[in-house]
Design a protein around this motif. Structure first.
Motif, PDB file in Angstrom:
ATOM      1  N   ASN A 124      -7.875  16.062   0.183  1.00  0.00           N
ATOM      2  CA  ASN A 124      -6.920  17.462   0.571  1.00  0.00           C
ATOM      3  C   ASN A 124      -5.907  17.180   1.102  1.00  0.00           C
ATOM      4  N   LEU A 125      -4.569  17.273   0.077  1.00  0.00           N
ATOM      5  CA  LEU A 125      -3.475  17.246   0.698  1.00  0.00           C
ATOM      6  C   LEU A 125      -3.036  18.540   0.777  1.00  0.00           C
ATOM      7  N   PRO A 126      -1.750  18.611   1.756  1.00  0.00           N
ATOM      8  CA  PRO A 126      -1.158  19.963   2.010  1.00  0.00           C
ATOM      9  C   PRO A 126      -0.690  20.805   0.809  1.00  0.00           C
ATOM     10  N   ASP A 127      -1.094  22.157   0.866  1.00  0.00           N
ATOM     11  CA  ASP A 127      -0.652  22.988  -0.156  1.00  0.00           C
ATOM     12  C   ASP A 127       0.837  23.281  -0.242  1.00  0.00           C
ATOM     13  N   GLY A 128       1.326  23.648  -1.308  1.00  0.00           N
ATOM     14  CA  GLY A 128       2.766  24.035  -1.399  1.00  0.00           C
ATOM     15  C   GLY A 128       2.891  24.381  -2.791  1.00  0.00           C
ATOM     16  N   PRO A 129       4.187  24.649  -3.147  1.00  0.00           N
ATOM     17  CA  PRO A 129       4.417  24.876  -4.546  1.00  0.00           C
ATOM     18  C   PRO A 129       4.126  23.546  -5.538  1.00  0.00           C
ATOM     19  N   MET A 135       0.881  -1.132   0.071  1.00  0.00           N
ATOM     20  CA  MET A 135      -0.041  -0.088   0.004  1.00  0.00           C
ATOM     21  C   MET A 135       0.850   1.188   0.160  1.00  0.00           C
ATOM     22  N   LEU A 136       0.605   2.253  -0.893  1.00  0.00           N
ATOM     23  CA  LEU A 136       1.165   3.301  -0.803  1.00  0.00           C
ATOM     24  C   LEU A 136       0.670   4.462  -0.251  1.00  0.00           C
ATOM     25  N   ASN A 137       0.898   5.200   0.732  1.00  0.00           N
ATOM     26  CA  ASN A 137       0.333   6.332   1.546  1.00  0.00           C
ATOM     27  C   ASN A 137       1.043   7.582   1.543  1.00  0.00           C
ATOM     28  N   PHE A 138       0.655   8.535   0.896  1.00  0.00           N
ATOM     29  CA  PHE A 138       1.568   9.665   0.845  1.00  0.00           C
ATOM     30  C   PHE A 138       0.369  10.831   1.377  1.00  0.00           C
ATOM     31  N   THR A 139       1.201  11.712   2.374  1.00  0.00           N
ATOM     32  CA  THR A 139       0.308  12.834   2.967  1.00  0.00           C
ATOM     33  C   THR A 139       1.150  14.067   3.043  1.00  0.00           C
ATOM     34  N   ASP A 140       2.486  13.934   2.791  1.00  0.00           N
ATOM     35  CA  ASP A 140       3.024  15.027   2.681  1.00  0.00           C
ATOM     36  C   ASP A 140       3.703  15.580   1.176  1.00  0.00           C
ATOM     37  N   ASP A 141       3.968  14.829   0.288  1.00  0.00           N
ATOM     38  CA  ASP A 141       4.603  15.055  -0.846  1.00  0.00           C
ATOM     39  C   ASP A 141       4.025  14.065  -2.113  1.00  0.00           C
ATOM     40  N   ALA A 142       2.836  14.475  -2.590  1.00  0.00           N
ATOM     41  CA  ALA A 142       2.143  13.676  -3.464  1.00  0.00           C
ATOM     42  C   ALA A 142       2.946  13.730  -4.734  1.00  0.00           C
ATOM     43  N   LYS A 143       3.671  14.919  -5.098  1.00  0.00           N
ATOM     44  CA  LYS A 143       4.487  15.021  -6.261  1.00  0.00           C
ATOM     45  C   LYS A 143       5.567  13.774  -6.518  1.00  0.00           C
ATOM     46  N   THR A 144       5.805  13.281  -5.336  1.00  0.00           N
ATOM     47  CA  THR A 144       6.854  12.385  -5.458  1.00  0.00           C
ATOM     48  C   THR A 144       6.194  10.697  -5.788  1.00  0.00           C
ATOM     49  N   ALA A 145       4.900  10.559  -5.454  1.00  0.00           N
ATOM     50  CA  ALA A 145       4.320   9.567  -5.351  1.00  0.00           C
ATOM     51  C   ALA A 145       4.480   8.652  -6.841  1.00  0.00           C
ATOM     52  N   PRO A 146       3.933   9.484  -8.142  1.00  0.00           N
ATOM     53  CA  PRO A 146       4.024   8.678  -9.096  1.00  0.00           C
ATOM     54  C   PRO A 146       5.421   8.202  -9.512  1.00  0.00           C
ATOM     55  N   ALA A 149       1.664  22.124  -5.745  1.00  0.00           N
ATOM     56  CA  ALA A 149       0.726  20.850  -5.077  1.00  0.00           C
ATOM     57  C   ALA A 149      -0.341  20.538  -5.897  1.00  0.00           C
ATOM     58  N   ILE A 150      -0.369  19.040  -5.766  1.00  0.00           N
ATOM     59  CA  ILE A 150      -1.699  18.444  -6.348  1.00  0.00           C
ATOM     60  C   ILE A 150      -2.485  17.842  -4.947  1.00  0.00           C
ATOM     61  N   ASP A 151      -3.847  17.576  -5.569  1.00  0.00           N
ATOM     62  CA  ASP A 151      -4.807  16.809  -4.442  1.00  0.00           C
ATOM     63  C   ASP A 151      -4.794  15.594  -4.576  1.00  0.00           C
ATOM     64  N   GLY A 152      -5.504  14.794  -3.858  1.00  0.00           N
ATOM     65  CA  GLY A 152      -5.442  13.543  -3.747  1.00  0.00           C
ATOM     66  C   GLY A 152      -6.455  12.984  -5.102  1.00  0.00           C
ATOM     67  N   LEU A 153      -7.392  13.744  -5.605  1.00  0.00           N
ATOM     68  CA  LEU A 153      -7.955  13.311  -6.919  1.00  0.00           C
ATOM     69  C   LEU A 153      -6.941  13.237  -7.968  1.00  0.00           C
ATOM     70  N   GLU A 154      -6.255  14.350  -8.007  1.00  0.00           N
ATOM     71  CA  GLU A 154      -5.158  14.413  -9.145  1.00  0.00           C
ATOM     72  C   GLU A 154      -3.879  13.140  -8.965  1.00  0.00           C
ATOM     73  N   LEU A 155      -3.664  13.090  -7.689  1.00  0.00           N
ATOM     74  CA  LEU A 155      -2.703  11.979  -7.606  1.00  0.00           C
ATOM     75  C   LEU A 155      -3.073  10.733  -7.941  1.00  0.00           C
ATOM     76  N   ALA A 156      -4.385  10.286  -7.545  1.00  0.00           N
ATOM     77  CA  ALA A 156      -4.702   9.104  -8.151  1.00  0.00           C
ATOM     78  C   ALA A 156      -5.063   8.961  -9.596  1.00  0.00           C
ATOM     79  N   ARG A 157      -5.705   9.966 -10.344  1.00  0.00           N
ATOM     80  CA  ARG A 157      -5.511   9.910 -11.584  1.00  0.00           C
ATOM     81  C   ARG A 157      -4.534   9.468 -12.374  1.00  0.00           C
ATOM     82  N   LYS A 158      -3.275  10.512 -11.760  1.00  0.00           N
ATOM     83  CA  LYS A 158      -1.916  10.230 -12.404  1.00  0.00           C
ATOM     84  C   LYS A 158      -1.367   8.879 -11.842  1.00  0.00           C
TER      85      LYS A 158
END
Length: 100
Positions: free
Chosen positions: A29-34, A1-12, A36-45
């Motif tokens: 709703n993942l943390p904002d930052g430069p 299982m892959l669980n990302f709460t801090d840096d969704a950009k590195t998950a893919p 940043a992507i939300d969990g919906l976009e993360l899952a699509r990618k």
């Protein structure tokens, strides 16, 4: 299982590694930052990179029809707050419904 709460950009990038990943568990709703992507976009990618990946979404803001329209196919929703037992059951059900 892959669980990302801090840096969704590195998950893919992790999905492109040799170790198989079966389930992505992400907050919508993942943390904002430069950049940043939300969990919906993360899952699509993530599902684009690994079509057999299963997704469990969570959020403390409740589920809406507009939100679920953005879910990847066959995703599971686990509302916050949840107990460990509920998370375990969601993971087991997701794994059983979609065997590798």
């Amino acid at each position: 299982m892959l669980n990302f709460t801090d840096d969704a950009k590195t998950a893919p990038a992790l999905l492109e590694q040799d170790e198989p990943i079966d389930i992505l568990f992400t907050d919508i709703n993942l943390p904002d930052g430069p950049d940043a992507i939300d969990g919906l976009e993360l899952a699509r990618k993530a599902v684009e990179l690994c079509p057999s990946l299963r997704v469990i979404y969570t959020t403390g803001h409740g589920q809406t029809d507009g939100m679920t329209a953005l879910f990847v196919e066959d995703a599971t929703f686990l509302p916050k707050p949840y107990r460990v037992k509920q998370l375990t059951e969601a993971v087991q059900a997701t794994a059983e419904d979609h065997p590798g």
